[in-house]
Design an enzyme around this catalytic site. Sequence first.
Site, mmCIF file in Angstrom:
data_model
loop_
_atom_site.group_PDB
_atom_site.id
_atom_site.type_symbol
_atom_site.label_atom_id
_atom_site.label_comp_id
_atom_site.label_asym_id
_atom_site.label_seq_id
_atom_site.Cartn_x
_atom_site.Cartn_y
_atom_site.Cartn_z
ATOM 1 C CE LYS A 276 -1.248 1.575 3.902
ATOM 2 N NZ LYS A 276 -0.551 2.904 3.878
ATOM 3 N N PRO B 191 9.005 -5.597 3.511
ATOM 4 C CG PRO B 191 10.076 -3.551 3.211
ATOM 5 C CD PRO B 191 9.350 -4.628 2.467
ATOM 6 C CG HIS B 192 9.185 -7.177 9.078
ATOM 7 N ND1 HIS B 192 8.288 -8.085 8.575
ATOM 8 C CD2 HIS B 192 10.377 -7.820 9.111
ATOM 9 C CE1 HIS B 192 8.905 -9.220 8.311
ATOM 10 N NE2 HIS B 192 10.179 -9.084 8.608
ATOM 11 C CB ILE C 262 4.580 -0.247 1.917
ATOM 12 C CG1 ILE C 262 5.605 -1.229 2.481
ATOM 13 C CG2 ILE C 262 5.273 0.939 1.256
ATOM 14 C CD1 ILE C 262 6.524 -1.820 1.416
ATOM 15 N N GLY C 263 2.097 -0.785 4.596
ATOM 16 C CA GLY C 263 0.923 -1.570 4.971
ATOM 17 C C GLY C 263 1.091 -3.070 4.962
ATOM 18 N N GLY C 264 2.295 -3.575 5.195
ATOM 19 C CA GLY C 264 2.506 -5.012 5.110
ATOM 20 C C GLY C 264 1.561 -5.830 5.971
ATOM 21 N N GLY C 265 1.505 -5.531 7.269
ATOM 22 C CA GLY C 265 0.634 -6.283 8.164
ATOM 23 C C GLY C 265 -0.834 -6.079 7.853
ATOM 24 C CB SER C 266 -2.834 -3.051 7.099
ATOM 25 O OG SER C 266 -2.622 -2.426 8.343
ATOM 26 C CB ALA C 267 -1.266 -5.567 2.625
ATOM 27 C CG ASP D 191 -3.042 1.806 6.907
ATOM 28 O OD1 ASP D 191 -3.732 2.834 6.738
ATOM 29 O OD2 ASP D 191 -1.807 1.842 7.035
#
Length: 276
Positions: free
Chosen positions: A9, A90-91, A95-100, A129
């Site tokens: 994201k 990456p954590h 860029i919303g990794g966990g939310s995505a 997010d």
Amino acid sequence: MIRELAPAKINLALHVTGQRADGYHLLDSLVVFADFGDRLTFSPAPDLSLKVTGPLADGVPTGPDNLILQAAMVMDGATGAAITLEKHLPHAAGIGGGSADAAAALRGLSRLWDCPLPDEASALSLGADVPVCLSPAPQHMTGIGEALSPVPALPPLFAVLVNPRVSVPTGPVFQGLASKENPALEPPKWNGFDSFIAWLARQRNDLEAPALRLAPAIGQVLRALRSSDAALARMSGSGATCFGVFETKALAIEAARKIREAQPGWWVQDTTLQTG
């Protein structure tokens, strides 16, 4: 087996326009998604389990702290599923990794279990997010993340995402804001690439300045992108990932190659943005 992409994201612009009494910040953001991200698979199973693989799997929790498993628990009719997360983003990177991942889990489990997606409140309970990540379409996001609306058609956009492999905690970034009441986005209005970039250049990421103070490497990333013929470079979310926008895929690929060559320790990914 069911497969879902959890795309990165990207906040092309992110204005902080206020703060509620409960501490949540009010946002005004233009959000788009990459064609690259984490990958999730879902298979029927008697119990709920999560396995994490992929190049950036280290440090990703596989227990109840993981948003994917939390997403499963807000689904009506939750039963069992064997879930695999192939981690490419990456954590704590903006860029919303966990939310995505959580949103992809909701979509995938809805298909696997043949049940509806949860209501807005349940999705929002997983993170501000998560609602915007349920759909990969470009969106205008306001409120604390729950108010979503479509935007005019975007021109084709290509990007390079760069993270100096620095994690930036979101809380301190928001705490470092000089002002929490800033002007909203201009009304979205553009016609083609040049006018879109001109509009975007007049917007901001209000979190960029406090993030730079916490992680000066962000400035080095922005300088690398701005010297790579990007039409515009900016930080996404609360950092530390930054993006450069390019008019053609070839320009983005070449810029990514040069940055990767100059900074082999950075995470660098060229991508086509999902503009429709």
